[in-house]
Design a protein around this motif. Structure first.
Motif, mmCIF file in Angstrom:
data_model
loop_
_atom_site.group_PDB
_atom_site.id
_atom_site.type_symbol
_atom_site.label_atom_id
_atom_site.label_comp_id
_atom_site.label_asym_id
_atom_site.label_seq_id
_atom_site.Cartn_x
_atom_site.Cartn_y
_atom_site.Cartn_z
ATOM 1 N N ARG A 106 0.843 -1.201 0.000
ATOM 2 C CA ARG A 106 0.000 0.000 0.000
ATOM 3 C C ARG A 106 0.873 1.244 0.000
ATOM 4 N NH1 ARG A 106 -2.224 -3.948 3.089
ATOM 5 N NH2 ARG A 106 -4.499 -4.277 3.020
ATOM 6 N N LEU A 227 -6.729 0.354 9.149
ATOM 7 C CA LEU A 227 -6.760 -0.804 8.260
ATOM 8 C C LEU A 227 -7.462 -1.987 8.925
ATOM 9 C CD1 LEU A 227 -3.128 -0.697 6.764
ATOM 10 C CD2 LEU A 227 -5.259 -0.138 5.572
ATOM 11 N N ASP A 231 -11.221 -0.711 7.550
ATOM 12 C CA ASP A 231 -11.164 -1.447 6.288
ATOM 13 C C ASP A 231 -11.278 -2.961 6.480
ATOM 14 O OD1 ASP A 231 -10.716 1.045 5.256
ATOM 15 O OD2 ASP A 231 -8.556 0.767 4.970
ATOM 16 N N SER A 233 -8.970 -5.123 6.889
ATOM 17 C CA SER A 233 -8.035 -5.697 5.921
ATOM 18 C C SER A 233 -7.580 -7.082 6.357
ATOM 19 C CB SER A 233 -6.818 -4.778 5.759
ATOM 20 O OG SER A 233 -7.219 -3.507 5.307
ATOM 21 N N ARG A 234 -7.828 -8.033 5.504
ATOM 22 C CA ARG A 234 -7.543 -9.423 5.852
ATOM 23 C C ARG A 234 -6.058 -9.659 6.095
ATOM 24 N NH1 ARG A 234 -9.284 -14.735 2.233
ATOM 25 N NH2 ARG A 234 -8.300 -16.303 3.594
ATOM 26 N N ASP A 235 -5.192 -9.079 5.249
ATOM 27 C CA ASP A 235 -3.768 -9.340 5.397
ATOM 28 C C ASP A 235 -3.200 -8.740 6.676
ATOM 29 O OD1 ASP A 235 -4.144 -6.777 4.427
ATOM 30 O OD2 ASP A 235 -2.287 -6.752 3.276
#
Length: 520
Positions: A106, A227, A231, A233-235
């Motif tokens: 990102r 994040l 968001d 965010s899976r990671d």
């Protein structure tokens, strides 16, 4: 005479139930007074830290269990941003590459990080090599590589400090010319006119090692929190999961639990209790922390953590509790403790009353059993601290309670009757050189011993340096090896009350919970 009750009562001995009931009632009174000391002395926050420390020493959770435990805390409805911040700071410190790899994917997000911030720009993009130019660092390397590869579209955005700019061909032959680059103006130009740079592989590569996190940890913590929670965010969550699995439970607790409010710590303990499912044979009943695993595994819900704070104090922080009692504001409670302990000692002079107490434990709730035995063991701690002040009194205690001991050094092991278990080395022939040498050595040792001290009266050094309160100053450093821990460590007088109290508690817990299993 102090009875530690280290011998398991006869299975058929139901004991003196009247005395047992009286002692149990006194122990409940003692618990109330001790808790008032903790509260009135302002030690409750410190007691909470001690409980967190005890929790950190638990070893029953698997890496997967501990990951789920902390992840559930992070995912709870009342999101604890402070806890997430602490986790991320640990990641940044211990596993920066884990976070750096996420930033690299990102990298475009960091355009705003540098925009209008000269300090960050100079720290990251000014590390050009002053030698041959082949060892640019951090953002300087990314800037130079991107500029060469994309010189057709961005070379004009490079700003130079001299009167004229440098051509790509000139800088290619003399890379150290990058030292003349006006980094601030150049990066500002890239922010405004070269958006491709911020998502380029060159810039992303500079972020992978996570070194950039040190430029502004607070900023990146907030970025990762967004994040995670905005968001989802899976990671990012997978990276947090990996960290929670790979880091020791002790380290996670020591860093994270101190940030929790009392209500949040209670939630953590409830979640922890659901992760524990111990059978007696796996409880580690021989150590003083077994109570915590037993209570958490058997008691799945708590109204408050006050009971756990009290138990941890009397079982694992007995010495600190004695110090709290020295506070001037605790004088009234101190007198109450002294009175209650005296009554307990007068009532529990025989093993019969103790046998009845253990028998009564079989029908109690787990929390009540642990509280009762914990308070009783602290009574031993208290009495030993007050009454055993000399070497002779300690050795008499060992003998009376069947504790085999040896003075740390060259002394033989003594059994509970005070009889040598190990005979002296076989006597040498009095005419042999070895025997003569040994006798001379002993004479020198005795002579040297008599020269120590202020008043030489020919006594052994055990009797030297007696303080005004009757406590032997030199004996404070004398130590014994005891059968209570398999003669594995030397114990000095200041440490013995705590050691023996914990030993008593561990033994009693083992007797009660193994018997409960047999009955069941």
């Amino acid at each position: 005479m102090i009875h530690l009750f280290l011998s398991k009562p006869n299975a058929n001995d139901k004991g003196d139930s009247a005395s047992a009931e009286a002692i149990i009632a006194l122990l409940h009174q003692l618990g109330t007074v001790v808790w008032s000391i903790i509260v009135s002395s302002g030690a409750k926050p410190e007691a909470r830290l001690w409980l967190c420390k005890s929790v950190s020493l638990l070893t029953s959770l698997s890496p997967r269990d501990q990951r789920d435990l902390f992840r559930n805390m992070l995912r709870s409805e009342s999101v604890n941003v402070e806890l997430a911040s602490q986790v991320l700071q640990m990641v940044f410190e211990k596993r920066p590459r884990l976070a750096g790899s996420i930033l690299a994917k990102r990298s475009h997000l960091l355009e705003k990080f540098f925009q209008g911030n000269p300090r960050r720009i100079l720290k990251w993009f000014s590390n050009f090599d002053a030698g041959g130019g082949s060892d640019h660092k951090k953002g300087a390397k990314a800037l130079s590589q991107f500029a060469f590869i994309n010189r057709d579209i961005c070379w004009e955005e490079l700003e130079w400090k001299g009167k004229h700019g440098q051509s790509p061909a000139m800088v290619a032959t003399k890379p150290h010319y990058f030292l003349d680059l006006d980094v601030l103006r150049t990066v500002d130009n890239f922010v405004e006119y070269v958006p491709d740079f911020w998502s380029s592989s060159e810039f992303a590569e500079s972020l992978k090692d996570g070194e950039i996190l040190s430029l502004d940890t607070k900023y990146f913590v907030q970025l990762f929190i967004d994040l995670m929670y905005k968001d989802d965010s899976r990671d990012v969550w997978e990276a947090v999961d990996d960290f929670l699995m790979d880091t020791s439970f002790s380290s996670l607790c020591n860093h994270l639990l101190i940030s929790l409010q009392e209500s949040e710590l209670l939630i953590f303990l409830k979640l922890l209790s659901k992760s524990l499912s111990l059978r007696v044979e796996n409880m580690g009943l021989g150590n003083s922390l077994c109570w915590l695993e037993i209570v958490l595994s058997k008691c799945k819900d708590f109204a408050s953590i006050d009971q756990l704070l009290l138990l941890n104090m009397v079982i694992n922080q007995g010495r600190q509790l004695l110090r709290l009692m020295q506070d001037e504001e605790c004088q009234e409670e101190k007198e109450k403790v002294q009175d209650i302990v005296l009554q307990i000692n007068n009532t529990s002079s025989s093993s019969s009353s103790f046998a009845a107490i253990l028998e009564g434990c079989l029908g109690m709730r787990t929390l009540d059993v642990v509280k009762l035995l914990g308070l009783y063991s602290w009574v031993n701690h208290y009495v030993l601290s007050k009454e055993c002040r000399t070497l002779e009194s300690w050795e008499s205690l060992f003998i009376i309670n069947g504790i085999t001991f040896r003075k740390s050094g060259t002394y033989p092991i003594l059994d509970h009757d005070g009889i040598k278990q190990e005979e002296n080395r076989s006597k040498l022939d009095s005419k042999s050189p070895g025997a003569i040498h040994l006798k001379k050595k002993e004479k020198r040792r005795k002579k040297k011993r008599r020269t120590v001290g202020f008043n030489d009266d020919g006594s052994d050094d055990d009797d030297l340096f007696v303080r005004d309160d009757g406590q032997d100053m030199q004996s404070q450093t004398r130590s014994w090896l005891l059968s209570t821990d398999g003669f594995s460590a030397p114990w000095t007088m200041p440490d013995l009350p705590e050691h023996l109290a914990k030993h008593c508690f561990s033994l009693w817990m083992k007797w009660v919970f193994t018997k409960q299993t047999d009955v069941a």
